[in-house]
Design a protein around this motif. Sequence first.
Motif, PDB file in Angstrom:
ATOM      1  N   VAL A  78      71.694 -40.863 -97.056  1.00  0.00           N
ATOM      2  CA  VAL A  78      71.672 -40.080 -96.106  1.00  0.00           C
ATOM      3  C   VAL A  78      71.144 -38.794 -95.406  1.00  0.00           C
ATOM      4  N   VAL A  79      70.725 -38.091 -96.791  1.00  0.00           N
ATOM      5  CA  VAL A  79      70.503 -36.970 -96.270  1.00  0.00           C
ATOM      6  C   VAL A  79      68.963 -36.821 -95.933  1.00  0.00           C
ATOM      7  N   ASN A  80      68.405 -38.153 -96.236  1.00  0.00           N
ATOM      8  CA  ASN A  80      66.430 -37.107 -96.439  1.00  0.00           C
ATOM      9  C   ASN A  80      66.395 -38.886 -95.717  1.00  0.00           C
ATOM     10  N   SER A  81      67.123 -39.388 -95.541  1.00  0.00           N
ATOM     11  CA  SER A  81      66.845 -40.679 -94.541  1.00  0.00           C
ATOM     12  C   SER A  81      66.046 -40.187 -93.077  1.00  0.00           C
ATOM     13  N   GLY A  82      66.076 -39.111 -92.891  1.00  0.00           N
ATOM     14  CA  GLY A  82      65.525 -39.019 -91.271  1.00  0.00           C
ATOM     15  C   GLY A  82      64.599 -39.019 -91.157  1.00  0.00           C
ATOM     16  N   THR A  83      63.526 -38.761 -91.769  1.00  0.00           N
ATOM     17  CA  THR A  83      61.926 -38.577 -91.632  1.00  0.00           C
ATOM     18  C   THR A  83      61.828 -40.030 -91.456  1.00  0.00           C
ATOM     19  N   ASN A  84      61.941 -41.572 -92.511  1.00  0.00           N
ATOM     20  CA  ASN A  84      61.719 -43.391 -92.406  1.00  0.00           C
ATOM     21  C   ASN A  84      62.483 -43.468 -91.024  1.00  0.00           C
ATOM     22  N   ALA A  85      63.897 -42.742 -91.046  1.00  0.00           N
ATOM     23  CA  ALA A  85      64.021 -43.246 -89.339  1.00  0.00           C
ATOM     24  C   ALA A  85      62.975 -42.454 -88.417  1.00  0.00           C
ATOM     25  N   TRP A  86      62.934 -40.994 -88.323  1.00  0.00           N
ATOM     26  CA  TRP A  86      62.045 -40.682 -87.106  1.00  0.00           C
ATOM     27  C   TRP A  86      60.776 -41.057 -87.496  1.00  0.00           C
ATOM     28  N   TRP A  87      59.969 -41.676 -87.987  1.00  0.00           N
ATOM     29  CA  TRP A  87      58.691 -43.062 -87.670  1.00  0.00           C
ATOM     30  C   TRP A  87      58.864 -44.251 -86.864  1.00  0.00           C
ATOM     31  N   TRP A  88      60.386 -44.924 -87.098  1.00  0.00           N
ATOM     32  CA  TRP A  88      60.523 -46.122 -87.310  1.00  0.00           C
ATOM     33  C   TRP A  88      60.863 -45.932 -85.624  1.00  0.00           C
ATOM     34  N   TRP A  89      62.162 -44.909 -84.912  1.00  0.00           N
ATOM     35  CA  TRP A  89      62.719 -44.446 -83.762  1.00  0.00           C
ATOM     36  C   TRP A  89      61.394 -44.836 -82.900  1.00  0.00           C
ATOM     37  N   THR A  90      60.353 -43.227 -83.240  1.00  0.00           N
ATOM     38  CA  THR A  90      59.216 -42.707 -82.460  1.00  0.00           C
ATOM     39  C   THR A  90      58.402 -44.641 -82.244  1.00  0.00           C
ATOM     40  N   LEU A  91      57.711 -45.189 -83.002  1.00  0.00           N
ATOM     41  CA  LEU A  91      56.633 -46.348 -83.669  1.00  0.00           C
ATOM     42  C   LEU A  91      57.587 -47.424 -82.329  1.00  0.00           C
ATOM     43  N   PHE A  92      59.623 -47.908 -82.364  1.00  0.00           N
ATOM     44  CA  PHE A  92      59.913 -48.689 -82.053  1.00  0.00           C
ATOM     45  C   PHE A  92      60.158 -47.913 -80.149  1.00  0.00           C
ATOM     46  N   GLY A  93      59.830 -46.842 -80.549  1.00  0.00           N
ATOM     47  CA  GLY A  93      60.225 -46.474 -78.871  1.00  0.00           C
ATOM     48  C   GLY A  93      62.067 -45.952 -78.089  1.00  0.00           C
ATOM     49  N   ASP A  94      62.430 -45.698 -79.057  1.00  0.00           N
ATOM     50  CA  ASP A  94      63.957 -45.185 -79.755  1.00  0.00           C
ATOM     51  C   ASP A  94      63.371 -43.732 -78.538  1.00  0.00           C
ATOM     52  N   ILE A  95      62.927 -43.508 -79.476  1.00  0.00           N
ATOM     53  CA  ILE A  95      62.455 -42.017 -78.206  1.00  0.00           C
ATOM     54  C   ILE A  95      60.649 -41.525 -78.809  1.00  0.00           C
ATOM     55  N   GLY A  96      60.350 -40.585 -77.436  1.00  0.00           N
ATOM     56  CA  GLY A  96      58.792 -40.202 -77.781  1.00  0.00           C
ATOM     57  C   GLY A  96      58.239 -39.276 -78.094  1.00  0.00           C
ATOM     58  N   ALA A  97      56.924 -38.719 -78.430  1.00  0.00           N
ATOM     59  CA  ALA A  97      56.532 -37.983 -78.522  1.00  0.00           C
ATOM     60  C   ALA A  97      57.183 -36.235 -77.993  1.00  0.00           C
ATOM     61  N   ASP A  98      57.839 -35.868 -78.085  1.00  0.00           N
ATOM     62  CA  ASP A  98      58.513 -34.897 -78.085  1.00  0.00           C
ATOM     63  C   ASP A  98      59.365 -34.375 -79.136  1.00  0.00           C
TER      64      ASP A  98
END
Length: 392
Positions: A319-339
């Motif tokens: 749970v705790v350190n899963s943010g890095t992995n999720a951030w990669w995929w949120w960005t690549l797949f387009g859930d968030i932008g480069a901001d």
Amino acid sequence: MTAPLMSLVWTDHVTGRRGFLVVDRLVRGVASGGLRMRPGCTLEEVAGLARGMTVKEALHYDPGSRYIPLGGAKGGIDCDPRDPGAYGLLVRYLRAMRPYIERVWATGEDLGLGQETVDRAAAEAGLVSSVQAVYPLLDDESAARKRLSDAFAVEVDGIGLDELAGGCGVAESVLAALDRAGVPYAGTRVSLQGLGTMGGATARFLARAGLTVVAVADIKGTIANPAGLDVEALLAARDGHGTVDRGALGPGDRELAAGDWLSAEAEVLVPAAVSYAVDSGNQERIRARWIAEAANMPVVAEAEALLAARGVTVLPDVVVNSGTNAWWWWTLFGDIGADAEEAFGYLRRSMRALVTLVLDRAEADGTTPRAAAHALAADRLPVIAERFGWYR
């Protein structure tokens, strides 16, 4: 627990050192997980990390998002990253693993390896990207790759967004646990092991939230100050491996033994360096109420059981350190932008919701947060399999 889908052991023809790749499961033919380099790395360790990646991916499944959950995998190389021959070894490992990276394994930085080093070595090994296995799953590959590249170029106070994302997730996990317990941030003390990418970013976000960082440990030992360390000064004095220049210490800072971060007078411990840092022997030294696993597998199972028996809550790595992995995929797949602000906001909301869900499940089931996280992942895996097809 089922066996991994695939386990590989590679022996370098130049040095005789070994490298490992474990693919735990595939979703739509692809698995995700970083590549670590550390002396003593084993196949068993990598297999545990790969299983953890399967859980992390499942926990971040949201049917309304563009982010497609992947399977879990992990790579490891038995070598000190400071060794003069480490980079050449990395290139040869990636060259050997090229068929898997091209088709089934999306990888990136992990313990001992930064993303810049991985990218440089991957290019030298003839790869397009360390995450190219994901490209066939993208709606618009060129737009997605540009979005991720732009995100990696974003800096906040001189530190790359990619280096801050994971620490933001760890810090928000801690803050969510404190809020749930009704504990104010002011006066809450933190001790960290590791001031590299994950530990450094975590320290920064927690200090800026109002918590007091009283101890940090690196390869040279522990730096402590009961009144609070100057986190920004320590971050500015780090080398590329997270080791702090002792010339930057303040007048109230003390140098202690390497293991003294464990017994610091603190409410929160953050092991953010190596696996197996807390065992059944040294857990007796811990006085904290919470342990947030910023590193992968830092608390061994026997120690966690003993800690739970005396009221210490371990917030698990899946749970705790899963943010890095999720951030990669949120960005690549387009859930968030480069901001940066968009990324931090999305991370905080997602991590807070996940931590709350896991702690609520643990309370309802009368179990540990780790067991609750694995139970939640087990609930979601069949749903992911039904929606996305090829899965094991």
